[in-house]
Design an enzyme around this catalytic site. Structure first.
Site, short mmCIF file in Angstrom:
data_model
loop_
_atom_site.label_atom_id
_atom_site.label_comp_id
_atom_site.label_asym_id
_atom_site.label_seq_id
_atom_site.Cartn_x
_atom_site.Cartn_y
_atom_site.Cartn_z
N LYS A 160 1.06 -0.92 -0.41
CA LYS A 160 0.58 -0.27 -0.15
C LYS A 160 1.01 1.17 -0.05
O LYS A 160 0.84 1.86 1.32
CB LYS A 160 -1.00 -0.46 1.11
N GLY B 183 6.52 5.69 7.73
CA GLY B 183 5.61 7.38 7.82
C GLY B 183 5.31 7.83 9.48
O GLY B 183 6.61 8.04 9.64
N GLY C 224 1.59 5.28 12.86
CA GLY C 224 2.21 4.39 13.77
C GLY C 224 2.34 3.32 14.44
O GLY C 224 2.25 2.32 14.88
N GLU D 250 9.03 2.11 11.10
CA GLU D 250 9.67 3.08 10.63
C GLU D 250 9.40 4.71 10.82
O GLU D 250 9.35 4.75 10.44
CB GLU D 250 11.10 2.42 10.46
N CYS E 205 13.26 11.11 7.01
CA CYS E 205 13.50 10.43 8.35
C CYS E 205 14.73 10.49 9.09
O CYS E 205 14.98 10.76 10.28
CB CYS E 205 13.29 9.07 8.48
N GLU F 113 9.63 17.63 14.47
CA GLU F 113 9.32 16.65 13.13
C GLU F 113 9.72 17.56 12.59
O GLU F 113 7.78 17.63 12.77
CB GLU F 113 9.20 14.82 13.32
P1 NDP Z 1 1.04 9.32 6.81
O1 NDP Z 1 2.13 7.63 8.32
O2 NDP Z 1 -0.04 9.45 7.20
O3 NDP Z 1 1.49 7.50 5.79
C1 NDP Z 1 2.83 7.01 5.31
C2 NDP Z 1 2.05 5.71 5.05
O4 NDP Z 1 0.96 5.34 5.58
C3 NDP Z 1 1.07 6.07 3.79
O5 NDP Z 1 1.07 4.98 2.81
C4 NDP Z 1 -0.55 6.52 3.90
O6 NDP Z 1 -1.26 6.01 3.43
C5 NDP Z 1 -0.57 5.27 5.16
N1 NDP Z 1 -1.51 5.66 6.09
C6 NDP Z 1 -2.40 6.44 6.18
N2 NDP Z 1 -3.26 6.57 7.60
C7 NDP Z 1 -2.63 4.86 7.90
C8 NDP Z 1 -3.65 4.61 8.77
N3 NDP Z 1 -5.02 4.65 9.26
N4 NDP Z 1 -3.55 2.95 8.89
C9 NDP Z 1 -2.36 2.38 7.76
N5 NDP Z 1 -1.85 3.23 6.93
C10 NDP Z 1 -1.99 4.04 6.72
O7 NDP Z 1 2.50 10.19 6.46
P2 NDP Z 1 1.95 10.55 5.53
O8 NDP Z 1 2.56 11.30 5.15
O9 NDP Z 1 0.52 12.11 5.82
O10 NDP Z 1 2.95 12.06 6.21
C11 NDP Z 1 3.12 12.50 7.59
C12 NDP Z 1 4.19 12.98 8.40
O11 NDP Z 1 4.76 12.27 8.58
C13 NDP Z 1 5.63 13.53 7.18
O12 NDP Z 1 5.29 15.37 7.60
C14 NDP Z 1 6.61 13.08 8.90
O13 NDP Z 1 6.28 14.40 9.41
C15 NDP Z 1 5.96 11.67 8.32
N6 NDP Z 1 6.75 10.58 7.73
C16 NDP Z 1 8.16 10.40 8.44
C17 NDP Z 1 8.50 9.32 7.04
C18 NDP Z 1 10.17 8.62 7.82
O14 NDP Z 1 10.77 8.80 6.62
N7 NDP Z 1 9.98 8.08 8.70
C19 NDP Z 1 8.19 9.33 5.89
C20 NDP Z 1 7.35 9.86 5.71
C21 NDP Z 1 6.14 10.94 6.08
P3 NDP Z 1 -1.73 7.86 2.26
O15 NDP Z 1 -0.96 8.55 1.95
O16 NDP Z 1 -2.85 6.83 1.36
O17 NDP Z 1 -2.65 8.43 3.57
#
Ligand code: NDP
Length: 498
Positions: free
Chosen positions: A173, A226, A231, A248, A282, A382
């Site tokens: 996903k 994410g 998470g 992560e 990250c 962050e």
């Molecule tokens: P999210 O945590 O919302 O998204 C990451 C992934 O999780 C996407 O594929 C998203 O799908 C999916 N997701 C969203 N909601 C759910 C849920 N309830 N259950 C399971 N999966 C879900 O991150 P964002 O992209 O919105 O970014 C937000 C913040 O997260 C950033 O500003 C940053 O601070 C952090 N981030 C950290 C990262 C890292 O490398 N550790 C990478 C990206 C973001 P969908 O896109 O459809 O919402």
């Protein structure tokens, strides 16, 4: 003509008459493709396909599975330039980094493929004669991979490479911001010849498809990268099923600049660490903790270097920094800039949206540097954008205390020529990764990757030999070739009595 993608299920792209969403270039606003907003039904179909493929896939000898990974790596290498350009167009990182995203997939697939010929277990002595004990790795079953947008090929690559070599079919996903990268990624795996059902991809809202994937009874492990809040939700939901989960979740990574640091080396590292991928890693260096003796020198140099960065369309080779990935990202970063100003942090440079000409089509923010107080939100939270917070430290101990004062613990770095302080820092910094005389970014695939504290649980690590942990469990096997009933713990006296 904008291409309309379907969902990749059971080895085929399937069209769905569902609602669709667009993916756009964050530098130009151009629509790149559209994808289905899948629902629970489509998700169930994908998990069914993965479950159906499990038995055959787990029985394929790991070296044979490895051959398919090697083949995929070869195709990624052949298509690297095209795929790199897609990464840059959809996510907004500069083209050199777009190519790097694809290179990470190549590197990890080759590494994981080799793991097919290792995947070592142990043989352990038995307390009984003519009996042998051993451990073997077992694949957990079909797994879910939930990925973000900042490494739109590399992260699916790390997660899927480990799942595949372990013997686990997967449902990917991808982030709704970068489904095109994921689709191109899946196309390569399809061309490499993975059996139908081993590779599946479903697009749609995280709260529907992502949530549903974690909760699905047939999904036996989740690997998620994410945001922290998502998470934590994933962790809770996975715990209810008692399945493995790798998380992560980001960082607030410090670079410690000690008074004996090599200044040019430090500045090169800080610029790459803080403004590479427009700070959306990250592992990005989002805090620079500077020894008071060199503080003025460092802040002056920082401003000069940041103002020289060429911000523009990342597909152009001479651009140093592209846009942030989306309107939401832009809003979030600008909000943090406002917070910094309101909390009394000192803006040293940047601090605004770039406007005029081509900038008006995308989400461009000037490279920003704030001098901040150690308690301020810019020092603690962050931001995930091109904003660097600079802090002043009295000495080494104070620098470490500042570094460790946040809720994250992913990456960290120290610049010094003093061997004693460098070695102390390797142990003192609370983080999963420490670099010496290099920025906080630049992980290599043959080493474990992950953090502590709210970056994620410490029991899993992506990449390196630890990558298998997310997708396998240990089975213990006892083989008794004595030809009689032997009782562990009970027959000990008789044995010692001869
Ligand atoms: P999210 O945590 O919302 O998204 C990451 C992934 O999780 C996407 O594929 C998203 O799908 C999916 N997701 C969203 N909601 C759910 C849920 N309830 N259950 C399971 N999966 C879900 O991150 P964002 O992209 O919105 O970014 C937000 C913040 O997260 C950033 O500003 C940053 O601070 C952090 N981030 C950290 C990262 C890292 O490398 N550790 C990478 C990206 C973001 P969908 O896109 O459809 O919402």
């Amino acid at each position: 003509m904008v291409q309309e993608y379907g969902l990749f299920i059971g080895g085929k792209w399937k069209k769905f008459e569902a609602k669709r969403f667009e993916t756009r270039n964050p530098a130009t606003g151009e629509v790149l493709a559209t994808f289905p907003l899948a629902t629970g039904d489509e998700l169930n179909g994908a998990v069914r396909a993965a479950k159906g493929a499990f038995d055959k896939w787990r029985k394929m000898p790991p070296p044979r599975r490895g051959e398919l990974l090697f083949e995929a790596a070869r195709i990624f290498r052949r298509k690297k330039e095209d795929l790199g350009r897609i990464v840059t167009s959809e996510m907004g990182k500069v083209i050199a980094e777009g190519r790097g995203d694809v290179q990470e997939v190549i590197d990890f697939y080759e590494y994981a493929a080799g793991e097919g010929r290792r995947m070592f277990g142990e043989t352990v002595p038995s307390e009984l004669p003519n009996k042998m004990c051993l451990t073997v790795r077992m694949p957990v079953g079909p797994v879910g991979l939930i990925t973000p947008w900042n490494f739109p090929m590399a992260i699916p690559g790390w997660k899927s490479g480990a799942a595949l070599i372990a013997g686990c079919p997967f449902v990917l996903k991808p982030s709704s911001l970068t489904p095109l990268c994921a689709a191109k990624f899946v196309d390569v795996l399809d061309e490499a010849g993975f059996p139908p059902g081993v590779v599946n991809m479903v697009t749609g809202n995280g709260s529907v498809v992502g949530d549903g994937l974690v909760a699905h009874p047939d999904i036996r492990a989740i690997s998620f990268t994410g945001g922290v809040e998502t998470g934590k939700h994933v962790y809770e939901s996975a715990a209810k099923k008692m399945i493995k989960v790798g998380l992560e979740l980001g960082g607030k990574n410090p670079i410690l600049a000690l008074d004996d640091a090599d200044m040019d080396l430090l500045m090169d590292g800080v610029m790459f660490g803080a403004f590479g991928t427009a700070g959306q890693r990250c592992t990005a260096a989002s805090r620079l903790i500077v020894h008071q003796k060199i503080y003025e020198q460092v802040t002056d140099a920082l401003v000069e270097r940041a103002e020289k960065l060429h911000v523009g369309n990342p597909i152009e080779e001479d651009v140093d920094m592209g846009p942030v990935a989306s309107l939401d990202q832009e809003k979030k970063v600008l909000e943090y800039i406002d917070i910094g100003k309101k909390e009394g942090d000192k803006l040293l440079t940047g601090g605004k949206k770039l406007k005029g000409g081509a900038y008006d089509k995308g989400f461009f923010i000037a490279p920003t540097v704030f001098a901040v107080d150690r308690k301020s939100r810019l020092a603690q939270e962050e931001i995930f954008g091109p904003v660097l917070s600079v802090l002043k430290a009295k000495n080494y101990e104070d620098a470490v205390a500042i570094a460790n004062s946040v809720k994250y613990g992913l990456s960290s770095s120290i610049y010094t020529n003093d061997l004693r302080r460098a070695f102390r820092a390797m142990h003192d910094l609370e983080a999963g990764i420490t670099y010496v005389n290099a920025p906080t970014i630049g992980a290599e695939v043959q080493l474990p990757f992950g953090g502590i504290k709210e970056t994620g649980p410490t029991d899993t690590r992506e990449a390196g030999p630890t990558a298998l942990e997310e997708f396998t469990y240990w089975k213990t096997i006892y083989v008794d070739y004595s030809g009689r009933l032997q009782r562990a713990q009970i027959d000990t006296e008789k044995l010692s009595g001869g």
